[in-house]
Enzyme design. Structure first.
Site, PDB file in Angstrom:
ATOM      1  NE  ARG A  90      -3.935  -2.052   2.331  1.00 44.93           N
ATOM      2  CZ  ARG A  90      -3.735  -2.918   3.308  1.00 44.93           C
ATOM      3  NH1 ARG A  90      -2.789  -2.704   4.197  1.00 44.93           N
ATOM      4  NH2 ARG A  90      -4.505  -3.985   3.415  1.00 44.93           N
ATOM      5  CE  LYS A 105      -2.444  12.806 -15.424  1.00 42.31           C
ATOM      6  NZ  LYS A 105      -2.983  12.972 -16.789  1.00 42.31           N
ATOM      7  CD  GLU A 153       4.214  15.074 -23.902  1.00 40.10           C
ATOM      8  OE1 GLU A 153       3.862  15.821 -22.973  1.00 40.10           O
ATOM      9  OE2 GLU A 153       3.406  14.357 -24.528  1.00 40.10           O
ATOM     10  CE  LYS A 201       3.181  16.534 -16.156  1.00 42.93           C
ATOM     11  NZ  LYS A 201       3.378  15.212 -16.733  1.00 42.93           N
ATOM     12  CD  GLU A 255      -6.015  14.771 -15.611  1.00 45.41           C
ATOM     13  OE1 GLU A 255      -6.316  14.662 -16.788  1.00 45.41           O
ATOM     14  OE2 GLU A 255      -5.314  13.953 -15.006  1.00 45.41           O
ATOM     15  NE  ARG A 288      -1.790  16.232 -13.570  1.00 40.88           N
ATOM     16  CZ  ARG A 288      -1.116  15.572 -12.656  1.00 40.88           C
ATOM     17  NH1 ARG A 288      -1.293  15.837 -11.395  1.00 40.88           N
ATOM     18  NH2 ARG A 288      -0.270  14.641 -12.987  1.00 40.88           N
ATOM     19  CG  ASN A 332      -4.586  15.433 -20.581  1.00 41.17           C
ATOM     20  OD1 ASN A 332      -3.625  14.675 -20.524  1.00 41.17           O
ATOM     21  ND2 ASN A 332      -5.420  15.603 -19.570  1.00 41.17           N
ATOM     22  CG  HIS A 366      -2.049  13.927 -24.200  1.00 44.17           C
ATOM     23  ND1 HIS A 366      -1.323  15.045 -24.527  1.00 44.17           N
ATOM     24  CD2 HIS A 366      -1.176  13.104 -23.546  1.00 44.17           C
ATOM     25  CE1 HIS A 366      -0.079  14.916 -24.085  1.00 44.17           C
ATOM     26  NE2 HIS A 366       0.041  13.746 -23.488  1.00 44.17           N
ATOM     27  CG  HIS A 415      -4.526   8.907 -25.057  1.00 38.71           C
ATOM     28  ND1 HIS A 415      -5.088   9.223 -23.832  1.00 38.71           N
ATOM     29  CD2 HIS A 415      -3.192   9.027 -24.903  1.00 38.71           C
ATOM     30  CE1 HIS A 415      -4.107   9.525 -22.986  1.00 38.71           C
ATOM     31  NE2 HIS A 415      -2.950   9.413 -23.613  1.00 38.71           N
ATOM     32  CG  HIS A 439       2.813   9.500 -25.417  1.00 37.26           C
ATOM     33  ND1 HIS A 439       1.452   9.325 -25.333  1.00 37.26           N
ATOM     34  CD2 HIS A 439       3.100  10.617 -24.689  1.00 37.26           C
ATOM     35  CE1 HIS A 439       0.934  10.291 -24.571  1.00 37.26           C
ATOM     36  NE2 HIS A 439       1.915  11.083 -24.178  1.00 37.26           N
TER      37      HIS A 439
END
Lengths: 362, 362
Positions: A120, A142, A184, A226, A236, A240, A244, A247, A251, A264
């Protein structure tokens, strides 16, 4: 060496940027809770840097458990994650054992999620060895894995103790991966900092030639943008989401072309061209600005058109994207260079026009 | 209905305790971010309560995605977790879709970890239907799955929005599972509240007969003790470790006997007798107190001796326990009833004596 701090209260952490950092164990030691670490890396990076890092830690009485994974986005799965857990349990790693991610974004995402979930939660350190990971996945917490039905669908928000961005590691990076990282970098200028975009236009050749000062500045400014965005909005909900840019389309491209076939960063570049074109069609951005974006991508060695998957396939892939709310797709668009925003109010006609205009046959 | 609040700052949440709560959707509705939930339950609980809950939500225009898992600790695995992710993705559940755990501790742990990890975190609500889950796994934010090499080795700390403990659900609970829940109730008295332990001695028959007022008081006081401990120490650095009284031995029993053969509560009871006996041998507790503990367990329908796995096997299983630091095993022991503490200073001879004394052949 330059240092900046990601300000997240009790979970704040430093990012060190510079040459030769892998040879400076003194940067790592103060962050260890016990003299034992597990280094997670892959079969490509291990021959290059694992021994260097292991030796410099071993000289300081730190025991190293090496965990070498296969290389590639297609291994960003539960099965690979489980091999990390198997190794940690077999070596009886404890709550104070630090996990070190040594590699690109896939290694960072896998290791971060392993660290978030093992017992955990155990500490972890990021040593990103690609430009993309240095400017993107090492900042923001992330972590996660892919699922057959979608990318990054399972994971956690989990912060590292420390990030080491050793610019020397970029010397072994294939040009295509360097370009993917530049995608990026360019994104940070596009969403947030028009002056940085101007600087990138002026310095793109130096960056591709790995001029040290230029690359260190690009990494630092990217991480600053960032970090600033993430510090303001860790989970997010608003700001934030701007990260994206490109993205949602990106994606869809990665998913539609099969993970691993497009980098990517390449998918994000092509996706950003689509977002810029949608913005132009909505009257938010000039055609000249769209062209500046496309030219910079080309100069960075990136695609400036997306693969022609067909409008239907794009819609299908985007419908499963995480950034969906109440059944509607939210897009990050541009009000010119340096000014991104989020909206769900995108005319279907503009979307379809972009998806048929800035594409070429796959 | 009684309500108490687990105080965790911005992640605080209420626990409602009472009869007929499943028929009160008004308790749930204010906590939903959208009119869509996924209810995760199992093949044992579904026929009893899924329709009731689904109907009461549907009457309030809440769409329900039912996810019915096989029943049993042996299914607390990644494979089962993945069937939850599959269902959530297939039904296009989003960041605002709430996951509701309807079942015992296994369902709560699986659903909580699924909620922590799906899209890197979605809201969830616990509706525990066993006494054990009502007093234990519904409070404290521990979620996770088992690994072939150890129990609860992978998971997250993740808090629910709300816990509903409907005492009516205990009426369908097999007596053995009720007893397993009482083991945890007794634990709260033992570690923290001698007066509550006295009350339990006086009311154990009422509790086994499910006298409503007695059972509601026991749940409330148990949750209060746990909530107090958890609020003071959310990430288990100190005080929270006391909640593991009997668990180091208990996990060894469960692991050594094969998961699912001993109820968790039964293993904790037998483990606590071992911890009490070690405490007595170290001069911390009287023999009379150890006997009070054993008598109350017997009256609660619980074992008061552990299975004879052999000292070696116990050590082996305990060596992999999460509560290990710097290679040493930390134990929760008792300075009498109501006063637990943590120590790594346990004479090996006392450990071995307890492991050969309060055991019987398996």
């Amino acid at each position: 060496m330059q240092t900046l701090t990601v300000d997240l209260g009790s979970r704040s952490y430093p990012i060190h940027i510079g040459a030769g950092l892998l040879h400076q164990p003194g940067l790592i030691l103060p962050h260890l809770a016990q003299r034992r670490v597990a280094i997670v890396t892959n079969t490509t990076v291990a021959p290059l840097y694992l021994q260097t890092l292991t030796d410099s830690l071993a000289l300081n009485d730190v025991e190293v458990v090496p965990i070498v994974l296969p290389d590639g986005e297609q291994y960003k799965t539960w099965e690979t994650l489980n091999t990390i857990f198997d190794a940690l349990l077999t070596h009886r790693c404890e709550r104070k054992t630090t996990l070190i991610a040594l590699g690109g974004g896939v290694i960072g995402d896998l290791t971060g999620f392993a660290a978030a979930s093992y017992l955990r939660g155990v500490p972890f350190i990021q040593i990103p060895t690609t430009l993309l990971a240095q400017v993107d996945s090492s900042v923001g917490g992330k972590t996660g894995i892919n699922h057959p039905l979608g990318k990054n669908m399972v994971g956690a928000f989990y912060q590292p103790q420390l990030v080491l961005a050793d610019t020397d590691t970029l010397k072994t990076l294939p040009p295509r991966e360097l370009s993917a990282g530049l995608a990026e970098v360019i994104k940070y200028g596009l969403i947030y900092d028009a002056a940085f975009f101007d600087w990138l236009e002026a310095n793109i050749e130096k960056l591709r030639a790995l001029d040290h000062d230029a690359i260190a500045h690009a990494i630092r400014r990217s991480c600053e943008v960032k970090a600033e965005v993430v510090a303001k909005d860790e989970r997010e909900s608003g700001l934030r989401a701007l990260l994206n840019l490109g993205h949602t389309f990106g994606h869809a491209i990665e998913s539609g072309m099969g993970y691993g076939n497009w980098q990517h960063g390449e998918a994000v570049a092509a996706g950003t061209v689509l977002a810029a074109d949608v913005s132009r069609r909505m009257g938010l951005m000039s055609e000249a600005e769209v062209e500046r974006v496309r030219i910079l991508y080309r100069q960075a060695g990136l695609p400036d058109t997306a693969p022609d998957l067909g409008v239907e396939a794009y819609m299908q892939h985007m419908g499963l994207d995480k950034k969906v709310e109440g059944g509607r797709i939210r897009f990050v668009l541009l009000r010119g260079i340096g000014a991104a925003f989020v909206t769900a109010e995108v005319p279907q006609a503009d979307l379809e026009a972009a998806l048929t205009h800035y594409v070429q046959p796959t």
